[in-house]
Design an enzyme around this catalytic site. Structure first.
Site, PDB file in Angstrom:
ATOM      1  N   LYS A  67      40.415  37.454  17.045  1.00 25.54           N
ATOM      2  CA  LYS A  67      39.878  38.576  15.904  1.00 25.54           C
ATOM      3  C   LYS A  67      39.228  37.768  14.922  1.00 25.54           C
ATOM      4  CE  LYS A  67      44.878  40.027  15.955  1.00 25.54           C
ATOM      5  NZ  LYS A  67      46.255  39.904  15.872  1.00 25.54           N
TER       6      LYS A  67
ATOM      7  N   GLU B 103      30.546  35.258  17.730  1.00 26.25           N
ATOM      8  CA  GLU B 103      32.506  33.327  18.226  1.00 26.25           C
ATOM      9  C   GLU B 103      32.700  32.894  16.243  1.00 26.25           C
ATOM     10  OE1 GLU B 103      34.898  33.131  19.047  1.00 26.25           O
ATOM     11  OE2 GLU B 103      34.497  33.090  21.604  1.00 26.25           O
ATOM     12  N   ASP B 104      33.803  32.760  16.389  1.00 26.55           N
ATOM     13  CA  ASP B 104      34.010  32.309  14.994  1.00 26.55           C
ATOM     14  C   ASP B 104      33.967  31.125  15.428  1.00 26.55           C
ATOM     15  OD1 ASP B 104      36.265  31.819  17.388  1.00 26.55           O
ATOM     16  OD2 ASP B 104      37.911  32.133  16.034  1.00 26.55           O
TER      17      ASP B 104
ATOM     18  N   LYS C 254      31.961  22.978  17.425  1.00 27.61           N
ATOM     19  CA  LYS C 254      32.877  21.343  17.942  1.00 27.61           C
ATOM     20  C   LYS C 254      32.240  20.241  19.222  1.00 27.61           C
ATOM     21  CE  LYS C 254      38.093  22.433  16.316  1.00 27.61           C
ATOM     22  NZ  LYS C 254      39.507  22.200  16.614  1.00 27.61           N
TER      23      LYS C 254
ATOM     24  N   ASP D 271      42.525  31.438  11.894  1.00 27.21           N
ATOM     25  CA  ASP D 271      43.595  31.706  11.956  1.00 27.21           C
ATOM     26  C   ASP D 271      44.985  30.546  11.765  1.00 27.21           C
ATOM     27  OD1 ASP D 271      44.058  32.825  14.324  1.00 27.21           O
ATOM     28  OD2 ASP D 271      46.619  32.799  13.838  1.00 27.21           O
TER      29      ASP D 271
HETATM   30  P1  5GP Z   1      37.033  27.324  23.589  1.00 29.98           P
HETATM   31  O1  5GP Z   1      37.488  28.433  24.573  1.00 29.98           O
HETATM   32  O2  5GP Z   1      35.986  27.385  23.319  1.00 29.98           O
HETATM   33  O3  5GP Z   1      37.864  26.001  23.255  1.00 29.98           O
HETATM   34  O4  5GP Z   1      38.716  27.761  22.295  1.00 29.98           O
HETATM   35  C1  5GP Z   1      37.396  29.243  21.577  1.00 29.98           C
HETATM   36  C2  5GP Z   1      38.594  29.953  20.277  1.00 29.98           C
HETATM   37  O5  5GP Z   1      39.684  28.588  20.443  1.00 29.98           O
HETATM   38  C3  5GP Z   1      38.382  30.254  18.772  1.00 29.98           C
HETATM   39  O6  5GP Z   1      37.463  31.441  19.113  1.00 29.98           O
HETATM   40  C4  5GP Z   1      39.361  30.302  18.454  1.00 29.98           C
HETATM   41  O7  5GP Z   1      39.889  31.150  18.557  1.00 29.98           O
HETATM   42  C5  5GP Z   1      40.373  29.031  18.781  1.00 29.98           C
HETATM   43  N1  5GP Z   1      40.013  27.978  18.422  1.00 29.98           N
HETATM   44  C6  5GP Z   1      39.495  26.675  18.550  1.00 29.98           C
HETATM   45  N2  5GP Z   1      39.268  25.325  17.967  1.00 29.98           N
HETATM   46  C7  5GP Z   1      39.847  26.057  16.493  1.00 29.98           C
HETATM   47  C8  5GP Z   1      39.989  25.886  15.545  1.00 29.98           C
HETATM   48  O8  5GP Z   1      40.278  24.615  14.870  1.00 29.98           O
HETATM   49  N3  5GP Z   1      41.083  26.594  13.898  1.00 29.98           N
HETATM   50  C9  5GP Z   1      41.573  27.381  14.737  1.00 29.98           C
HETATM   51  N4  5GP Z   1      42.064  28.161  13.702  1.00 29.98           N
HETATM   52  N5  5GP Z   1      40.587  28.139  16.012  1.00 29.98           N
HETATM   53  C10 5GP Z   1      40.284  27.612  16.885  1.00 29.98           C
END
Ligand code: 5GP
Length: 181
Positions: free
Chosen positions: A44, A100-101, A132, A160
């Protein structure tokens, strides 16, 4: 609106987000001139970003959404990526832009890229509001990046914690007492 005592630090204020989203929209409009974009919002978290970004994109576009399993109620990646809601439409021969967020470990985006590539789009690019880099486990291409941020758990503007704070118009770090209980 937002209890001030929950905020550890405001990382990106509302006006900076707006400015950067507009710049990204302009850049995407320029790069896709003469094409039609098939935008995929990853639910979301990306819904709010995509809603704003789409209004700054001046080439024709369609919007579809996917939902995948993410962190759930914890703030740590499980490494497990599962499709909860697939696209409604076929992406074959389309200029696909994943929105993507945040890209953190890269596991989610890597999975999405491989899965969508197998459906033979004409092109496949990625746009993430936040990046990040320090946390990366897998190298993934982020073609359009809003902001690079440090290794901190952030919320607001779509992101969130336990489903909350998506409506806050800026990006901030929650005080650890509200994360760890
Ligand atoms: P990845 O698979 O790259 O580790 O993570 C992607 C997903 O992790 C993002 O779409 C998000 O939902 C969640 N996520 C990663 N870091 C954060 C953060 O700092 N805050 C929040 N709220 N969600 C995060």
């Amino acid at each position: 609106m937002m209890e001030q005592e929950k905020i550890e630090e405001i990382l990106i204020p509302e006006n900076q987000i707006k400015k950067r989203v507009e710049q990204l929209g302009n850049q995407i409009s320029h790069d896709y001139k003469g094409k039609e974009i098939f935008c995929i919002g990853v639910l979301k978290g990306a819904a709010i970003f995509l809603a704003d970004l789409a209004r700054y994109i001046k080439v024709p576009l369609t919007i579809d959404f996917m939902a995948i399993s993410s962190y759930g109620v914890s703030s740590e990646s499980s490494g497990v990526v599962r499709i909860l809601k697939d696209l409604d439409e076929n992406i074959e021969d389309k200029a696909v832009l994943i929105v993507e967020d945040i890209v953190d470990t890269g596991l989610t985006l890597d999975y999405l890229l491989r899965m969508l590539q197998s459906r033979k789009p004409a092109s496949l690019r990625t746009c993430a509001l936040l990046n990040k880099i320090e946390r990366r486990k897998l190298e993934v291409p982020v073609d359009y990046c809003g902001f690079e941020i440090p290794d901190k758990f952030v919320v607001g503007y779509g992101l969130d914690f336990n489903g909350l704070y998506r409506n806050i118009p800026y990006i901030f770090v929650l005080k650890s007492t509200y994360i760890n209980g």
